[in-house]
Design a protein around this motif. Structure first.
Motif, PDB file in Angstrom:
ATOM      1  N   ARG A  46       0.834  -1.203   0.000  1.00  0.00           N
ATOM      2  CA  ARG A  46       0.000   0.000   0.000  1.00  0.00           C
ATOM      3  C   ARG A  46       0.868   1.252   0.000  1.00  0.00           C
ATOM      4  O   ARG A  46       0.645   2.193  -0.753  1.00  0.00           O
ATOM      5  CB  ARG A  46      -0.939   0.022   1.216  1.00  0.00           C
TER       6      ARG A  46
ATOM      7  N   LEU B 232       2.515   1.920  -3.341  1.00  0.00           N
ATOM      8  CA  LEU B 232       1.605   2.541  -4.292  1.00  0.00           C
ATOM      9  C   LEU B 232       1.456   4.026  -3.987  1.00  0.00           C
ATOM     10  O   LEU B 232       1.435   4.867  -4.886  1.00  0.00           O
ATOM     11  CB  LEU B 232       0.231   1.853  -4.258  1.00  0.00           C
TER      12      LEU B 232
ATOM     13  N   CYS C 158      -7.550  -7.299  -3.580  1.00  0.00           N
ATOM     14  CA  CYS C 158      -7.822  -5.864  -3.706  1.00  0.00           C
ATOM     15  C   CYS C 158      -9.238  -5.631  -4.217  1.00  0.00           C
ATOM     16  O   CYS C 158      -9.617  -6.139  -5.263  1.00  0.00           O
ATOM     17  CB  CYS C 158      -6.822  -5.220  -4.674  1.00  0.00           C
ATOM     18  N   PRO C 159     -10.040  -4.859  -3.474  1.00  0.00           N
ATOM     19  CA  PRO C 159     -11.431  -4.639  -3.895  1.00  0.00           C
ATOM     20  C   PRO C 159     -11.525  -3.885  -5.220  1.00  0.00           C
ATOM     21  O   PRO C 159     -12.566  -3.927  -5.879  1.00  0.00           O
ATOM     22  CB  PRO C 159     -12.035  -3.822  -2.750  1.00  0.00           C
ATOM     23  N   GLU C 160     -10.463  -3.197  -5.600  1.00  0.00           N
ATOM     24  CA  GLU C 160     -10.503  -2.405  -6.831  1.00  0.00           C
ATOM     25  C   GLU C 160      -9.702  -3.060  -7.964  1.00  0.00           C
ATOM     26  O   GLU C 160      -9.478  -2.453  -9.006  1.00  0.00           O
ATOM     27  CB  GLU C 160      -9.967  -0.993  -6.561  1.00  0.00           C
TER      28      GLU C 160
ATOM     29  N   ILE D 283      -1.361  -4.406  -8.697  1.00  0.00           N
ATOM     30  CA  ILE D 283      -0.254  -4.061  -7.801  1.00  0.00           C
ATOM     31  C   ILE D 283       1.081  -4.688  -8.225  1.00  0.00           C
ATOM     32  O   ILE D 283       2.078  -3.979  -8.374  1.00  0.00           O
ATOM     33  CB  ILE D 283      -0.605  -4.436  -6.338  1.00  0.00           C
TER      34      ILE D 283
HETATM   35  S1  SF4 Z   1      -7.444  -0.263  -3.145  1.00  0.00           S
HETATM   36 FE1  SF4 Z   1      -6.288  -2.125  -3.614  1.00  0.00          FE
HETATM   37  S2  SF4 Z   1      -4.231  -1.383  -4.050  1.00  0.00           S
HETATM   38 FE2  SF4 Z   1      -5.284   0.265  -2.985  1.00  0.00          FE
HETATM   39  S3  SF4 Z   1      -4.732  -0.043  -0.842  1.00  0.00           S
HETATM   40 FE3  SF4 Z   1      -6.697  -1.093  -1.193  1.00  0.00          FE
HETATM   41  S4  SF4 Z   1      -6.069  -3.213  -1.669  1.00  0.00           S
HETATM   42 FE4  SF4 Z   1      -4.250  -1.923  -1.880  1.00  0.00          FE
END
Ligand code: SF4
Ligand code: SF4
Lengths: 202, 300
Positions: free
Chosen positions: A77, A80, A109-111, A115
């Protein structure tokens, strides 16, 4: 070693913005970021990188990551976030090479942020700083010169023969070089020194 | 017998030269199922997806697209035995299909060498071929020596399965095709916690100790679930689980022994081709598989 410290006020400000910019990534003002802005903008244009716009920093990726579980300084996280903030320390952070590319984070990851792909692009970015393990450089050189990751020896060929397995010929390396020539990879590999050294002991 | 079904065989580097008993056993298994693998000398390293990607992603895509172009020119579906090769080829194929801009860019490079890649021809792994194309019923008919006494755990490995939109496997978190194959051979599939956990091999170039921890945890979980052996597909997982097990024996538990079988070996045993497995057991297995063979009444 703490490469993860960021200016806290900047961080809070940007996290705030990020939370409310789920669909449309806000343009951070150039003064609020360090010099890797170009890289960040480039990543956000890539098919995999575009998915980063959907990240709302929930941290589920870190919760799912087997490396984060054994080493708390590994935090997808946060990586990113650094990409989004164009934080240049990421390019030199050796931790990015301890990503397994196992995709456990992406599965959770909900989205569906890509990654591992984004971390791969961060690794590529790190090449200029020598942030590439020696083995990775050696392998890349062998792939370009042999068309394979290994040097094929006579005993290997004899074993195949004895087992009755068909010949595989020699890979067309000249053709490979021709296809790759505009990328300048050979030159890059000639000049890069890995900061990892021959062997790294911790 | 009717004419054999042919696949273009993508060999890669590890299996044909370091672990040729993978290719040997699987070719024989497939022959029993009336399938032939045809190699094409135009293929190169896929390139491998765990380090080359991080050196030059664009070069990775380009070399991958060139291999796809070679495959497409054969007019047959391509099958890669190695999970790394399969991952690269299916990822690049997915990119070619889903991203016009990248496809055009890659094809500009391929045009210089008179090639073109469309992404229209299928790229498969061995589970697609066995489970989906051949089907469990036909395989069941060719089992002559059921592995009745054995409990076997499946290790899929990450790159065979993910990302699902490119690999077209059954499930990203709980795939079952390998368990189905274990069952067909007469053995008992063993469930264990965190089945999709990584073997740790990809990071051995950058962090050997973490790589060891991950492999060790995985091996312990599988042993504690009561498995006699692990069956897998990927040559990198195979090497990792064998090498790290040697280390685990030195560091943690001298009694530890969990044989690692390649899927082709397991199937060859059940199809009555134990000679093929026994002949190569000593040379290619660091963890002894003899106790396993004895348990099923094969070998000495
Ligand atoms: S949205 Fe996905 S990539 Fe972003 S912090 Fe949450 S799990 Fe990680
Ligand atoms: S792909 Fe990398 S970041 Fe994601 S879970 Fe695996 S090791 Fe962690």
């Amino acid at each position: 070693m703490n490469t993860d410290s960021l200016d806290t006020s900047r961080l809070m400000r940007n996290q705030f913005k990020l939370r409310f910019a789920k669909c449309e990534l806000i343009d951070l003002t150039p003064s609020s970021v360090s010099s890797d802005l170009e890289f960040r903008n480039w990543i956000l244009r890539q098919p995999e990188g575009k998915t980063l716009r959907r990240c709302y920093q929930c941290g589920r990726c870190t919760g799912a990551c087997p490396i984060a579980e054994i080493d708390q300084s590994f935090n997808p996280r946060l990586f990113l976030e650094k990409v989004i903030l164009a934080d240049e320390s990421l390019a030199e952070n050796q931790l990015i090479w301890t990503c397994l590319t196992c995709e456990q984070c992406e599965v959770r990851c909900p989205e569906h942020v890509k990654i591992p792909q984004i971390l791969i692009l961060a690794k590529v970015r790190g090449l200029v700083a020598g942030n590439t393990p020696q083995t990775a450089l050696d392998r890349a050189r062998t792939i370009l010169s042999e068309g394979r990751t290994i040097q094929v020896s006579d005993p290997m060929l004899k074993t195949r023969d004895k087992m009755g397995l068909p010949s595989l010929g020699s890979p067309p390396v000249k053709q490979l070089a021709e296809a790759l020539k505009d990328l300048g990879l050979v030159e890059k590999l000639e000049n890069i020194e890995s900061i990892y050294g021959g062997d790294r002991d911790e | 017998m009717s004419k054999a079904i042919e696949y273009t065989y993508f060999p890669g580097c590890m299996i044909p030269f370091r672990l040729p008993h993978f290719e040997l056993t699987m070719r024989e298994v497939l022959r029993r199922l009336n399938i032939e693998l045809i190699a094409d000398e135009g293929h190169t390293c896929c390139p491998e997806p765990t380090t080359f990607t991080g050196v030059d992603y664009e070069a990775w895509l380009t070399v991958g697209a060139r291999n796809i172009a070679v495959s497409e020119s054969t007019g047959r579906d391509t099958m890669a035995l190695c999970s790394g090769c399969f991952h690269t080829l299916s990822m690049v194929r997915y990119t070619l299909q889903s991203d016009n801009e990248t496809r055009e860019r890659l094809n500009k490079r391929l045009k210089r060498i008179g090639m073109i890649a469309t992404g229209e021809v299928a790229v498969k792994n061995i589970l697609h071929v066995l489970h989906e194309d051949v089907g469990l019923e036909r395989i069941r008919k060719s089992i002559v020596q059921p592995l009745k006494n054995l409990s076997i755990a499946a290790h899929y490995g990450c790159h065979l399965v993910r990302p699902i939109e490119a690999t077209h496997m059954d499930d990203a978190e709980d795939p079952m095709w390998m368990e189905d194959l274990i069952e067909v051979t007469g053995a008992k599939p063993v469930d264990y916690p965190d089945k999709m956990a990584c073997c740790g091999a990809p990071i051995s170039p950058s962090d050997e100790s973490k790589s060891f921890v991950l492999a060790g945890e995985k091996l312990l979980k599988i042993r504690d679930a009561g498995a006699d052996a692990i069956v897998l597909v990927c040559p990198t997982c195979y090497t990792q689980m064998e090498m790290q097990q040697k280390k685990a024996i030195e560091h943690l538990d001298p009694e530890f022994s969990l044989p690692i079988l390649y899927l082709g070996e397991m199937m060859a045993l059940a199809m009555g081709m134990s000679d093929l497995v026994v002949e190569n057991a000593r040379r290619y297995h660091r963890v002894k598989i003899q106790p396993l063979l004895e348990k099923m009444g094969v070998g000495k």
